[in-house]
Design an enzyme around this catalytic site. Structure first.
Site, PDB file in Angstrom:
ATOM      1  N   GLU A 265     -12.295  97.750  73.614  1.00  9.13           N
ATOM      2  CA  GLU A 265     -12.177  96.290  73.576  1.00  9.13           C
ATOM      3  C   GLU A 265     -12.427  95.864  72.133  1.00  9.13           C
ATOM      4  O   GLU A 265     -13.561  95.932  71.638  1.00  9.13           O
ATOM      5  CB  GLU A 265     -13.211  95.637  74.514  1.00  9.13           C
ATOM      6  CG  GLU A 265     -13.213  94.114  74.429  1.00  9.13           C
ATOM      7  CD  GLU A 265     -14.402  93.489  75.144  1.00  9.13           C
ATOM      8  OE1 GLU A 265     -14.917  94.064  76.137  1.00  9.13           O
ATOM      9  OE2 GLU A 265     -14.853  92.419  74.679  1.00  9.13           O
TER      10      GLU A 265
ATOM     11  N   LYS B 298     -16.944  89.342  83.870  1.00 14.21           N
ATOM     12  CA  LYS B 298     -17.859  89.911  82.873  1.00 14.21           C
ATOM     13  C   LYS B 298     -19.184  89.157  83.018  1.00 14.21           C
ATOM     14  O   LYS B 298     -19.201  87.923  82.969  1.00 14.21           O
ATOM     15  CB  LYS B 298     -17.249  89.691  81.481  1.00 14.21           C
ATOM     16  CG  LYS B 298     -18.182  89.941  80.329  1.00 14.21           C
ATOM     17  CD  LYS B 298     -17.439  89.838  78.996  1.00 14.21           C
ATOM     18  CE  LYS B 298     -18.411  89.730  77.844  1.00 14.21           C
ATOM     19  NZ  LYS B 298     -17.871  90.174  76.563  1.00 14.21           N
TER      20      LYS B 298
ATOM     21  N   ARG C  42     -13.126  88.870  66.234  1.00 12.58           N
ATOM     22  CA  ARG C  42     -14.182  88.258  65.419  1.00 12.58           C
ATOM     23  C   ARG C  42     -14.002  88.517  63.942  1.00 12.58           C
ATOM     24  O   ARG C  42     -14.885  88.178  63.150  1.00 12.58           O
ATOM     25  CB  ARG C  42     -15.557  88.793  65.858  1.00 12.58           C
ATOM     26  CG  ARG C  42     -15.890  88.428  67.283  1.00 12.58           C
ATOM     27  CD  ARG C  42     -17.290  88.843  67.652  1.00 12.58           C
ATOM     28  NE  ARG C  42     -17.418  88.861  69.094  1.00 12.58           N
ATOM     29  CZ  ARG C  42     -18.445  89.359  69.753  1.00 12.58           C
ATOM     30  NH1 ARG C  42     -19.454  89.887  69.086  1.00 12.58           N
ATOM     31  NH2 ARG C  42     -18.480  89.334  71.065  1.00 12.58           N
TER      32      ARG C  42
HETATM   33  C1  3PG Z   1     -20.572  91.370  72.435  1.00  9.35           C
HETATM   34  O1  3PG Z   1     -20.180  90.292  72.767  1.00  9.35           O
HETATM   35  O2  3PG Z   1     -20.797  91.662  71.252  1.00  9.35           O
HETATM   36  C2  3PG Z   1     -20.694  92.372  73.497  1.00  9.35           C
HETATM   37  O3  3PG Z   1     -21.224  91.776  74.622  1.00  9.35           O
HETATM   38  C3  3PG Z   1     -21.463  93.574  73.106  1.00  9.35           C
HETATM   39  O4  3PG Z   1     -22.784  93.321  73.118  1.00  9.35           O
HETATM   40  P1  3PG Z   1     -23.784  94.455  72.617  1.00  9.35           P
HETATM   41  O5  3PG Z   1     -23.560  94.619  71.135  1.00  9.35           O
HETATM   42  O6  3PG Z   1     -25.160  93.930  72.936  1.00  9.35           O
HETATM   43  O7  3PG Z   1     -23.453  95.714  73.367  1.00  9.35           O
END
Ligand code: 3PG
Length: 186
Positions: free
Chosen positions: A43, A131, A47
């Site tokens: 995924e 989710k 960003r």
């Molecule tokens: C995110 O939005 O960055 C994901 O949920 C991953 O979160 P994490 O870095 O705590 O695994």
């Protein structure tokens, strides 16, 4: 078909690695690390400025990887993802505008929800695969157990604060279809 059949995608991928990619040279090491773990799914978060290019590169070069996209928050992004041909979309939440655009895109999608009202809203749209985000901040495993009693028809992909020592406990829950997070590539 519910959420363009997201359950078909997730049931083959119990682990969904969340990655943020800034440049091309990051891609190969990430994919190698995932393959070593027997993970053939990714995924890529929207960003960074490079995210769409990263998606195009992965789509072109790594046909064994199921290509997902995260942090999708508006309809323009969905239009671009249709053009790229990604395999699934993850969104941190859900709005009516996004729901109808997701359905029209024909791309499997999983929206985020963290509270009972958000879960009920998603159910009203016909979404039963959500989710659970940010999982650690909204009660983690205990919350999912409670949601299992209240919303037995919903499957969750908890994401946010999941790590190497907790992911198996999440996956063992009956209402967890897969688990997401960035720990797999760190
Ligand atoms: C995110 O939005 O960055 C994901 O949920 C991953 O979160 P994490 O870095 O705590 O695994």
């Amino acid at each position: 078909m519910k959420q363009n059949n997201i359950q078909e995608v997730l049931k083959n991928h119990p682990l969904v690695p969340v990655v943020t990619i800034h440049s091309e040279d990051e891609i190969e090491p990430i994919i190698s690390a995932l393959r070593k773990r027997n993970v053939y799914c990714i995924e890529v978060t929207l960003r960074t400025d490079f995210a769409f290019e990263a998606l195009r590169i992965i789509k072109d070069r790594y046909s064994d990887i199921t290509l997902g996209v995260g942090t999708v928050v508006n309809t323009q992004q969905i239009d671009e993802l249709v053009e790229i041909g990604v395999d699934f979309i993850v969104s941190p939440g859900l709005t009516s505008r996004l729901y109808y655009h997701f359905m029209t895109s024909k791309i499997p999608f999983i929206p985020g929800a963290s509270t009972p009202s958000e879960i009920m809203q998603a159910l009203e749209y016909g979404c039963d695969t959500l989710k659970f985000f940010p999982a650690n901040l909204f009660g983690g495993i205990k919350a999912l157990k409670t949601y299992g009693n209240v919303f037995p028809q919903v499957k969750f992909c908890p994401t946010g604060g999941v790590n190497e020592s907790t992911f198996e406990e999440y996956l063992d829950l009956d209402n967890v279809i897969s688990v997401g997070g960035s720990w797999m590539t760190k």
